[in-house]
Write a protein that holds these residues in place. Sequence first.
Motif, mmCIF file in Angstrom:
data_model
loop_
_atom_site.group_PDB
_atom_site.id
_atom_site.type_symbol
_atom_site.label_atom_id
_atom_site.label_comp_id
_atom_site.label_asym_id
_atom_site.label_seq_id
_atom_site.Cartn_x
_atom_site.Cartn_y
_atom_site.Cartn_z
ATOM 1 N N ARG A 6 -25.273 47.111 -14.615
ATOM 2 C CA ARG A 6 -26.607 46.644 -14.249
ATOM 3 C C ARG A 6 -26.579 45.167 -13.853
ATOM 4 N NH1 ARG A 6 -30.755 47.941 -18.741
ATOM 5 N NH2 ARG A 6 -30.107 45.933 -19.557
ATOM 6 N N MET A 10 -27.408 43.538 -10.184
ATOM 7 C CA MET A 10 -28.391 42.453 -10.043
ATOM 8 C C MET A 10 -27.775 41.238 -9.351
ATOM 9 S SD MET A 10 -30.383 42.458 -13.667
ATOM 10 C CE MET A 10 -31.574 43.687 -14.121
ATOM 11 N N LEU A 11 -26.568 40.908 -9.776
ATOM 12 C CA LEU A 11 -25.886 39.750 -9.176
ATOM 13 C C LEU A 11 -25.627 39.976 -7.694
ATOM 14 C CD1 LEU A 11 -23.298 38.479 -11.803
ATOM 15 C CD2 LEU A 11 -25.168 37.200 -10.748
ATOM 16 N N LEU A 13 -27.261 41.945 -5.711
ATOM 17 C CA LEU A 13 -28.556 41.879 -5.018
ATOM 18 C C LEU A 13 -28.967 40.428 -4.779
ATOM 19 C CD1 LEU A 13 -30.830 44.588 -6.663
ATOM 20 C CD2 LEU A 13 -30.482 44.228 -4.222
ATOM 21 N N ALA A 14 -28.803 39.633 -5.828
ATOM 22 C CA ALA A 14 -29.195 38.216 -5.727
ATOM 23 C C ALA A 14 -28.356 37.509 -4.663
ATOM 24 C CB ALA A 14 -29.028 37.537 -7.084
ATOM 25 N N LEU A 17 -29.304 38.681 -1.196
ATOM 26 C CA LEU A 17 -30.573 38.105 -0.764
ATOM 27 C C LEU A 17 -30.388 36.652 -0.344
ATOM 28 C CD1 LEU A 17 -33.701 38.426 -0.540
ATOM 29 C CD2 LEU A 17 -33.830 37.509 -2.841
ATOM 30 N N LEU A 18 -29.657 35.918 -1.170
ATOM 31 C CA LEU A 18 -29.436 34.500 -0.853
ATOM 32 C C LEU A 18 -28.657 34.346 0.447
ATOM 33 C CD1 LEU A 18 -28.640 33.034 -4.378
ATOM 34 C CD2 LEU A 18 -30.563 32.451 -2.913
ATOM 35 N N VAL A 21 -30.979 35.175 3.364
ATOM 36 C CA VAL A 21 -31.952 34.105 3.585
ATOM 37 C C VAL A 21 -31.263 32.906 4.253
ATOM 38 C CG1 VAL A 21 -33.400 32.409 2.387
ATOM 39 C CG2 VAL A 21 -33.494 34.802 1.721
ATOM 40 N N LEU A 25 -32.147 31.277 7.894
ATOM 41 C CA LEU A 25 -32.694 29.925 8.027
ATOM 42 C C LEU A 25 -31.769 28.946 8.761
ATOM 43 C CD1 LEU A 25 -34.412 29.614 4.550
ATOM 44 C CD2 LEU A 25 -35.538 29.754 6.744
ATOM 45 N N LEU A 158 -28.162 26.587 2.987
ATOM 46 C CA LEU A 158 -29.569 26.904 2.709
ATOM 47 C C LEU A 158 -30.288 25.673 2.144
ATOM 48 C CD1 LEU A 158 -31.935 28.879 2.332
ATOM 49 C CD2 LEU A 158 -30.917 29.591 0.182
ATOM 50 N N LEU A 159 -29.542 24.874 1.371
ATOM 51 C CA LEU A 159 -30.136 23.686 0.775
ATOM 52 C C LEU A 159 -30.513 22.651 1.827
ATOM 53 C CD1 LEU A 159 -27.708 23.252 -2.270
ATOM 54 C CD2 LEU A 159 -29.988 24.261 -2.277
ATOM 55 N N TYR B 6 -29.029 17.324 -7.505
ATOM 56 C CA TYR B 6 -27.942 18.272 -7.771
ATOM 57 C C TYR B 6 -27.077 17.736 -8.917
ATOM 58 C CZ TYR B 6 -29.305 19.865 -3.141
ATOM 59 O OH TYR B 6 -30.021 20.310 -2.076
ATOM 60 N N TYR B 496 -35.409 44.572 -15.271
ATOM 61 C CA TYR B 496 -35.525 44.462 -13.812
ATOM 62 C C TYR B 496 -36.688 43.543 -13.418
ATOM 63 C CZ TYR B 496 -32.005 48.066 -13.451
ATOM 64 O OH TYR B 496 -30.828 48.747 -13.553
ATOM 65 N N PHE B 499 -35.521 40.052 -13.955
ATOM 66 C CA PHE B 499 -34.616 39.702 -12.853
ATOM 67 C C PHE B 499 -35.403 39.408 -11.574
ATOM 68 C CE2 PHE B 499 -32.326 41.393 -9.133
ATOM 69 C CZ PHE B 499 -31.330 40.443 -9.052
ATOM 70 N N LEU B 503 -35.478 35.883 -9.757
ATOM 71 C CA LEU B 503 -34.906 35.767 -8.409
ATOM 72 C C LEU B 503 -35.944 35.245 -7.417
ATOM 73 C CD1 LEU B 503 -32.348 36.265 -6.753
ATOM 74 C CD2 LEU B 503 -33.156 38.574 -6.295
ATOM 75 N N TYR B 515 -37.455 19.314 -0.707
ATOM 76 C CA TYR B 515 -36.310 18.505 -1.130
ATOM 77 C C TYR B 515 -35.306 18.420 0.012
ATOM 78 C CZ TYR B 515 -33.954 23.007 -1.471
ATOM 79 O OH TYR B 515 -33.437 24.235 -1.159
#
Lengths: 349, 529
Positions: A6, A10-11, A13-14, A17-18, A21, A25, A158-159, B6, B496, B499, B503, B515
């Motif tokens: 799980r 999740m990782l 997915l994260a 997504l990042l 994105v 951008l 992204l930053l 940072y 979930y 999460f 996220l 920033y």
Amino acid sequence: MKKIIRIGIMLLLALGLLYGVQQLLMPKYKSEILEGSMIAEYYQEDLKEHDVLFISDCEVYENFSPITLWEDYGITSYIRGSAQQLIWQSYYLLEDTLKYETPEIFVFNVLGMQYAEPQSESYNRMSLDGMRWSMTKLHAVEASMMPDEELISYLFPLLRYHSRWNELTAEDWKYIFVKDTKTFNGYLMQAGVKPVTYVPEGRVLADYQFGDICYEYLDKMVALCKEKGIIPVLVKAPSIYPYWYDEWDAQMVDYAQKNDILYINFLDVAEEIGIDYTTDTYDTGLHLNVYGAEKLSAYFGQILQETYQLTDHRQDPVYQKIWQDKTDAYYTEKARLIAIEEAEKEAGQ
Amino acid sequence: MLFTSYLFIGFVLLTLLLYYSFPKRFQWMILLFASMVFYAYSGIGNLIYILTTVLTTYLAATQIGRLQNRTEVYISEHRQELSREERKTYKAAMKKKQRLLMVSCLVFNLGILAVIKYSNFTIDNINKIADMFHKGTISFLDIALPMGISFYTFQTMSYLIDVYRAKHPPEKNIFRLALFTSFFPQIIQGPISRYEDLSQTLYGSHDRNGREIMFGLQRVLWGFFKKLVIADRMVIAVNTIINNTDDYSGIYVFLLMILYSIELYADFTGGIDITIGIAQMFGIKMKENFERPYFSKSITEFWRRWHITMGTWFKDYIFYPISVSQPMLKLSKNARKWFGDALGKRMPVYLATIVTWFATGIWHGASWNFIVWGLLNCLVIMISQEFTPLYERFHRHFPYGNTTWYRAFQILRTFLLMSAIRVLDCYRNVGLTFKMAGTIFTDWNLKGLLQGGWNTLGLTIADIILLCAAVLLVFMVSMLQRSGSVRVKIEQKGPYAVFAVFLLLFVGILIFGAYGTGYDSNQFIYNQF
């Protein structure tokens, strides 16, 4: 075990997504400021085998046409150029490129000697964002950052580009994962004509001596070439300005002599090349247009061919197909740009 | 080291890693080391100030503790031999010694704060008076304000006073006291912790608790959201209005009132969320500093819910001691004779209130703006206090006090009142503030704002929509908080949901945070205090 799976999902997915994105951008440089996409284009080359590698600023990617070198001499070449490329960026781009291939000739345009300090964040970005991640890129970033820049924003762009969320266009969505090339082996084609109306005098400088750091990186480039068995060649493209001072030229002549390197100042032979500054530049002499670039490339190709007896690959089936496609695309684009120019001219009349 | 840099994020992560990697008995030492590094980063020379305060407070508190012990021992050993009167006399003599120690230490440390923070303000005022009489001027001192001096000075003062009041014994280990004084998440902008609260978890051994770390992290993210997405975006419009007084008057000043209130809330509560969240990740519990202050129905209630630790500090160490001091009791007695029981009873309270608010104002900054701001708060509180019978009579005749609409009116009234007083934070002097505030009544110019004026404040329409959405989200979270912890509620929805919220918040901050390039690095507003 179930918990680990799980967390893993999740990782993933994260991270997905990042990544998505970030891709969305980041600027795409496909319809405007095409220079921004040039460094990354190199990695899309199917056959990374070139006789000649150009690395430097706009004076290479606007003034030399690899297609002409191919058509006239069967020389395969690539330009890794970017706007206001600093000499240490050129060095690290050379180091980066040599991970993929070992050309016979390395051409460096010496205007890059003029800057001994980082100049601008946006130009840094155009030179560095496109590089693939490696220690070479890390060193290039470290050497190039302006005082207010952060290394982490190169690691995670992204930053840097997050604020583009309110200026996204259809282009950003279209090129989110798809790549295509806008240059012809690094040559950025321009077909406009804007003649030179006057030749500016260079303003008096307090010090004409190139910076130590510039010599340091020039030495490193020469040393790296020698180590890999590559012949370095120094050139000064025939751009009217930025002004190329006699004092600067003398230093380059001296350096070339001391290191037994070929140095050609094309400004001195512009007439012999046949460059007509009323028709062969698209921005009053800063850069050549496609007509001027073809003339310069034909001239330079002959020098390369005669001096270094480079192999003519035109009959080589390994190269033929690839280069024929490139040539076709080149002439299609040239015709398109000329048509646009003529339409604009007619509309202007 | 900016909280939003940072470097700070890396610093916290590294400290966390060390904190949970070493044996638990070293945990507080790691925090002390990290706090010293954090402090030294603001200027290695600044360490002298904070270490001096730590040393003097330690010595004074230890000595006071010894005197207290000696008193107890002496009294218990000589209980039979001494009369009650003699015991009382002995105790008073010892208390006097303790008071002398405490006052000396307080004066010394407050003296450092006063010299560093208020010298130039004093010189400026002297110069202005001298100028009126065409006299020479005094040069300003070139002293940089050490980071968090107002916060750590107050924190050590409360520690020493509490030792004197025998609320808790003095800390025996000077390094532990140094950690209490310099604990890095709170040194910049509070909360102003009390030793008896913070010491319960600050020096303890903490197991790595995933839930606590996750809760702390969520709170940190929420703080970053408020700071980076709201405050640092809002500040663009706020600064545009403040810095261009010729162009932005009337309705823009009214708009400034509202925007600055939201910015300050997002900035300050965001910073406190980051502080408390980081502490929670270390297993350390800190006092809450806010309790949905913009839901307050009166200014008195507002000050019970805004910057709570500062409010209670002033109440416990300034207001109450003054109120019950001998001169005040004497004054109260006399005032009752002259003005009657009701007013005579209130007079010492009002006097103590004025002193407290003057101190609150000057604590916020060395300028007349803050002094006037403090006194205006005081004035409103006193007026509402005086009008209380009137309000009660009104509510008896018109029993709408408990309706939702009336409560909403009270909330809005309090918000606008607080926002109006806060404009003093914005303009460079009191005169200009009142002049600009006056334009709300003389130069409203709504048309100018609607006909494109809003578009000149440095925010795009997308920014404005984003700000509205973000403020609405903060409002909704505040509403949810009324019935308990939002983090617990999310946790109850399952992993979930946790999460997804985590996220979304993280990505939201990354994308919409103001920033990096194109935005100035904005220090937290309360850092300057």
